[in-house]
Design an enzyme around this catalytic site. Structure first.
Site, PDB file in Angstrom:
ATOM      1  N   HIS A 125       0.814  -1.210   0.000  1.00 21.56           N
ATOM      2  CA  HIS A 125       0.000   0.000   0.000  1.00 21.56           C
ATOM      3  C   HIS A 125       0.857   1.274   0.000  1.00 21.56           C
ATOM      4  O   HIS A 125       0.335   2.373  -0.201  1.00 21.56           O
ATOM      5  CB  HIS A 125      -0.938   0.001   1.206  1.00 21.56           C
ATOM      6  CG  HIS A 125      -2.248   0.683   0.953  1.00 21.56           C
ATOM      7  ND1 HIS A 125      -2.333   2.022   0.626  1.00 21.56           N
ATOM      8  CD2 HIS A 125      -3.507   0.214   0.948  1.00 21.56           C
ATOM      9  CE1 HIS A 125      -3.598   2.344   0.459  1.00 21.56           C
ATOM     10  NE2 HIS A 125      -4.350   1.265   0.637  1.00 21.56           N
ATOM     11  N   ARG A 126       2.161   1.162   0.206  1.00 21.62           N
ATOM     12  CA  ARG A 126       3.046   2.321   0.098  1.00 21.62           C
ATOM     13  C   ARG A 126       3.285   2.674  -1.371  1.00 21.62           C
ATOM     14  O   ARG A 126       3.622   3.811  -1.698  1.00 21.62           O
ATOM     15  CB  ARG A 126       4.382   2.045   0.781  1.00 21.62           C
ATOM     16  CG  ARG A 126       4.291   1.761   2.273  1.00 21.62           C
ATOM     17  CD  ARG A 126       5.648   1.294   2.807  1.00 21.62           C
ATOM     18  NE  ARG A 126       6.105   0.076   2.139  1.00 21.62           N
ATOM     19  CZ  ARG A 126       7.256  -0.543   2.412  1.00 21.62           C
ATOM     20  NH1 ARG A 126       8.066  -0.047   3.353  1.00 21.62           N
ATOM     21  NH2 ARG A 126       7.601  -1.643   1.761  1.00 21.62           N
TER      22      ARG A 126
END
Length: 298
Positions: free
Chosen positions: A275-276
């Site tokens: 999700h980064r």
């Protein structure tokens, strides 16, 4: 000394682990006896008959004294201790690192594989080339990664490293553990070239013939457990990649198509992403591209 060798042999003690106290730095009998665990005569005889190393047995008596029951319990069938292979150790370490350091999210989506299975059969009938579902998935993912380059990136602190080549890591189960050989520049391969490449790579992996170069450099991975009947799962990212696509089994299910009830071949894809690097919307768009390619293979 000869007496020390005999004592070590009887007690299954590795002399390399014994601290010597002899005048000239040699191991003498008392060194072995002091290193030997306290053990009853019956336990010592059982250990000798079974060729067991008493150093590996936990005694239940005072001060760790070993009784016959301690040895029997180790060999009673209640459990078997299986040492991990080096590959399994490395895999476990990398997967733990992945779970602890990457904020992972998994999205599942259904894909209608009916047309693709028909194409797969047509290729076999006309050219005798046996393509696997995994071959088509790799091809579709490679093309979708070219359209969504952020999924082909790696996290690097306050920036992303976007890879230009699309190198697909393909999880392969072997007797020694899980290997992930790399199909380099998968998007540039024709379907026939890709089929041959995956076939030979899987064979080499299971025969233990892969080189280190063939096991490194992947930019995205695929894990297929469909042959085991799995309908959905959460694959773990192979760091430092942005994601991994889990491929599940194909199920025959009823569907309404153009107002009519019909049987379709439906498969679930499970995408785990960092999700980064990408958010839920970006990853969903990538999945939609993969689905579109698989549902319209021509």
């Amino acid at each position: 000394s000869p007496a020390a060798k005999r004592a070590a042999s009887e007690r299954k003690i590795d002399l390399a682990t014994v601290t010597p106290s002899g005048k000239w730095g040699e191991v003498v009998q008392k060194d072995v006896l002091s290193a030997s665990p306290r053990v009853t005569p019956l336990a010592a005889r059982i250990a000798q008959d079974k060729h067991l190393n008493l150093q590996d047995v936990t005694g239940s008596g005072h001060g760790g004294k070993i009784y016959a029951k301690d040895i029997k319990s180790e060999d009673s069938g209640e459990f078997t201790r299986l040492p991990l292979t080096n590959i399994q150790k490395i895999t476990g370490k990398r997967m733990l690192e992945s779970v602890l350091t990457i904020p992972m999210v998994t999205e599942n989506i259904k894909v209608d594989m009916t047309r693709l299975l028909e194409l797969k059969q047509a290729i076999l009938d006309e050219s005798k080339v046996k393509a696997s579902v995994n071959d088509f998935v790799i091809k579709a993912v490679a093309k979708a990664l070219r359209k969504h380059p952020r999924m082909n990136s790696m996290f690097d602190g306050d920036a992303l490293i976007q890879k230009h080549d699309i190198n697909i890591g393909m999880a392969v189960a072997t007797d020694r553990g899980l290997l992930v050989p790399v199909i380099r520049r998968a998007d540039a391969l024709t379907l026939s070239s890709l089929i041959e490449k995956t076939k030979t790579t899987i064979e080499r992996a299971r025969e233990g013939k892969l080189t280190m170069e063939e096991l490194t450099g992947s930019t995205f991975s695929i894990s297929n457990v469909g042959m085991f009947g799995i309908t959905a799962f959460t694959p773990i990212i192979n760091p430092p990649e942005a994601g991994i696509l889990g491929v599940c089994t194909i199920e025959k299910v009823p569907r309404i198509v153009d107002g009519a009830l019909t049987e379709r071949s439906i498969m679930t894809l499970s995408l785990t992403f960092d999700h980064r690097i990408v958010d839920g919307a970006e990853s969903a768009q990538f999945l939609q591209s993969v689905v579109s390619l698989l549902e319209h293979p021509l």
